[in-house]
Design a protein around this motif. Structure first.
Motif, short mmCIF file in Angstrom:
data_model
loop_
_atom_site.label_atom_id
_atom_site.label_comp_id
_atom_site.label_asym_id
_atom_site.label_seq_id
_atom_site.Cartn_x
_atom_site.Cartn_y
_atom_site.Cartn_z
N GLY A 264 0.83 -1.21 0.00
CA GLY A 264 0.00 0.00 0.00
C GLY A 264 0.86 1.26 0.00
N ARG A 265 1.87 1.27 0.85
CA ARG A 265 2.74 2.46 0.95
C ARG A 265 3.53 2.64 -0.35
NH1 ARG A 265 3.43 0.46 6.23
NH2 ARG A 265 5.30 -0.65 5.63
N ARG A 266 4.06 1.54 -0.86
CA ARG A 266 4.90 1.61 -2.07
C ARG A 266 4.07 2.08 -3.28
NH1 ARG A 266 9.73 -1.59 -2.81
NH2 ARG A 266 9.85 -1.51 -0.56
N ALA A 267 2.90 1.48 -3.47
CA ALA A 267 2.07 1.83 -4.64
C ALA A 267 1.50 3.23 -4.52
CB ALA A 267 0.96 0.79 -4.82
N ALA A 268 1.05 3.61 -3.32
CA ALA A 268 0.51 4.97 -3.13
C ALA A 268 1.61 6.00 -3.35
CB ALA A 268 -0.10 5.11 -1.74
N GLY A 269 2.81 5.67 -2.91
CA GLY A 269 3.94 6.58 -3.08
C GLY A 269 4.22 6.86 -4.54
N VAL A 270 4.18 5.82 -5.35
CA VAL A 270 4.49 5.99 -6.77
C VAL A 270 3.33 6.71 -7.48
CG1 VAL A 270 3.70 3.80 -7.79
CG2 VAL A 270 5.77 4.87 -8.63
N ILE A 271 2.10 6.47 -7.05
CA ILE A 271 0.95 7.18 -7.66
C ILE A 271 1.04 8.68 -7.30
CG2 ILE A 271 -1.57 7.46 -7.61
CD1 ILE A 271 -1.78 4.40 -7.23
N GLU A 272 1.38 8.97 -6.06
CA GLU A 272 1.52 10.37 -5.65
C GLU A 272 2.61 11.06 -6.48
OE1 GLU A 272 3.49 11.17 -1.93
OE2 GLU A 272 2.22 12.92 -1.53
N ALA A 273 3.75 10.40 -6.62
CA ALA A 273 4.85 10.97 -7.42
C ALA A 273 4.39 11.21 -8.85
CB ALA A 273 6.05 10.02 -7.40
N PHE A 274 3.64 10.26 -9.37
CA PHE A 274 3.12 10.37 -10.73
C PHE A 274 2.20 11.59 -10.87
CE2 PHE A 274 0.10 9.49 -14.07
CZ PHE A 274 0.93 9.13 -15.10
N LEU A 275 1.28 11.75 -9.91
CA LEU A 275 0.32 12.85 -9.97
C LEU A 275 1.02 14.20 -9.84
CD1 LEU A 275 -2.49 11.38 -7.67
CD2 LEU A 275 -2.54 11.55 -10.16
N GLN A 276 2.13 14.19 -9.13
CA GLN A 276 2.87 15.45 -8.93
C GLN A 276 3.90 15.71 -10.03
OE1 GLN A 276 4.43 14.85 -4.98
NE2 GLN A 276 2.54 15.52 -3.99
N GLY A 277 3.94 14.82 -11.02
CA GLY A 277 4.84 15.01 -12.15
C GLY A 277 6.30 14.74 -11.82
N ARG A 278 6.56 14.01 -10.73
CA ARG A 278 7.95 13.71 -10.40
C ARG A 278 8.24 12.20 -10.45
NH1 ARG A 278 7.92 12.11 -5.21
NH2 ARG A 278 6.09 12.70 -4.00
N TYR A 279 7.42 11.49 -11.20
CA TYR A 279 7.63 10.04 -11.35
C TYR A 279 8.63 9.73 -12.44
CZ TYR A 279 6.88 5.39 -13.32
OH TYR A 279 7.08 4.15 -13.83
N SER A 280 9.51 8.79 -12.17
CA SER A 280 10.28 8.18 -13.26
C SER A 280 10.44 6.70 -12.90
CB SER A 280 11.62 8.87 -13.46
OG SER A 280 12.36 8.79 -12.27
N PRO A 281 10.50 5.83 -13.90
CA PRO A 281 10.58 4.40 -13.59
C PRO A 281 11.85 4.10 -12.77
CG PRO A 281 10.61 4.79 -15.99
CD PRO A 281 10.54 6.11 -15.33
N PRO A 282 11.77 3.14 -11.84
CA PRO A 282 12.94 2.82 -11.04
C PRO A 282 14.10 2.42 -11.95
CG PRO A 282 11.07 1.43 -10.43
CD PRO A 282 10.64 2.27 -11.58
N LYS A 283 15.30 2.92 -11.65
CA LYS A 283 16.42 2.68 -12.56
C LYS A 283 17.08 1.33 -12.32
CE LYS A 283 17.46 7.34 -13.90
NZ LYS A 283 16.57 8.06 -12.94
N ASP A 284 17.43 1.08 -11.06
CA ASP A 284 18.15 -0.15 -10.78
C ASP A 284 17.17 -1.32 -10.79
OD1 ASP A 284 19.67 -1.45 -7.74
OD2 ASP A 284 19.69 -2.18 -9.80
#
Ligand code: ZN
Length: 287
Positions: A264-284
């Motif tokens: 829940g924390r991991r997925a919500a975190g990535v959705i929040e980043a996405f909505l705020q325009g600061r998402y990028s796919p994990p590199k490593d």
């Protein structure tokens, strides 16, 4: 009619328990929609067929509550469960539909949402069969193109890589992998193993047959077995004669709760980043 038991109800906290008045108000406010996707599929001799449906539903609830803490409102669509089962398709209880059926139903569901004014849907999927994933990806891409829906797939980095999805595709919201989960294991853990047994045990203990669970042994299967298994049919059944792939013996209810909350924390975190325009796919890739 048998006695009605106090069990998890997969409509609880979803749109299906709301009124049309609430739905229309939520659409007007620009609320985003979480769409749980699972299948009805055999899950070994110790778990019921609905594991993936409960999994996607519980994950969606965790994500919703984590988003709420961040001030992001979301609704949960009624869980979808008429997906595609290739690997376990020869077992009794593994319902499967045609690719075009799954695409059509999902697309129609998204058209409905779009007609009511929703414009963003994040799919929370709990079934990684390659045929199922292909159909889900196509439904999402079609919705983006044909009805202008902001449709996205929230997916673990491990599976995005395993399914050879291109990390920079605009419909993918990839979070850093939660796999392999649980205690270190020499076994490849894929299906009805420690992770799935654990969350069922925590949230729906009466649906886990512990007498049978106690008798199970790890399957000791490799990646080569896995590649063969995913092709399905009666030959695949011989690879997993008891219907599970991996080690169910590491399961515990505590692990189930922990892994669901971490998700829940991991997925919500990535959705929040996405909505705020600061998402990028994990590199490593980390795997
Ligand atoms: Zn499953």
């Amino acid at each position: 009619m048998g006695k009605l038991q106090r069990r998890i109800n997969i409509f609880e906290e979803t749109m299906a328990h709301m009124t049309y008045v609430q739905i229309e108000a939520a659409a007007q406010e620009g609320t985003l929609v979480l769409f749980p996707v699972g299948v009805v599929e055999e899950h070994g001799p110790h778990l019921p067929l609905a594991v993936d449906v409960y999994g996607a539903y519980l994950q969606s609830r965790e994500v919703k509550s984590e988003l709420e803490k961040k001030g992001i409102k979301s609704l949960i669509a009624p869980p979808f469960y008429w997906g595609i089962n290739v690997a376990t398709g020869s077992f009794g209880g593994s319902f499967s539909c045609r690719e075009e059926t799954m695409i059509s139903v999902l697309l129609d569901a998204m058209s409905s949402l779009r007609n009511w004014g929703f414009d963003r849907v994040f799919f929370i999927n709990h079934h990684m069969d390659s045929g199922h994933m292909k159909a889900l990806n196509q439904a999402i891409q079609k919705a983006r193109k044909e009805i202008g829906m902001g449709a996205y797939l929230v997916i673990d980095q491990f599976f995005a890589k395993g399914l050879a999805l291109k990390a920079d595709e605009p419909h993918l919201v990839i979070y850093q992998s939660l796999f392999p989960s649980g205690p270190p294991s020499p076994y490849l853990n894929i299906h009805a193993e420690g992770h799935e047994t654990s969350f069922m045990w925590h949230y729906l203990p009466e649906l886990v047959n512990q007498e049978v669970w106690k008798t199970l042994k790890p399957t000791d299967l490799s990646l080569d077995h896995f590649r063969f298994w995913v092709r399905g049919g009666t030959e695949a059944r011989k690879v997993t004669p008891q219907g599970y792939f991996g080690d169910p013996t590491t399961a515990s209810p505590e692990r189930g709760r922990e892994e669901m909350e971490t998700y829940g924390r991991r997925a919500a975190g990535v959705i929040e980043a996405f909505l705020q325009g600061r998402y990028s796919p994990p590199k490593d890739p980390g795997i």
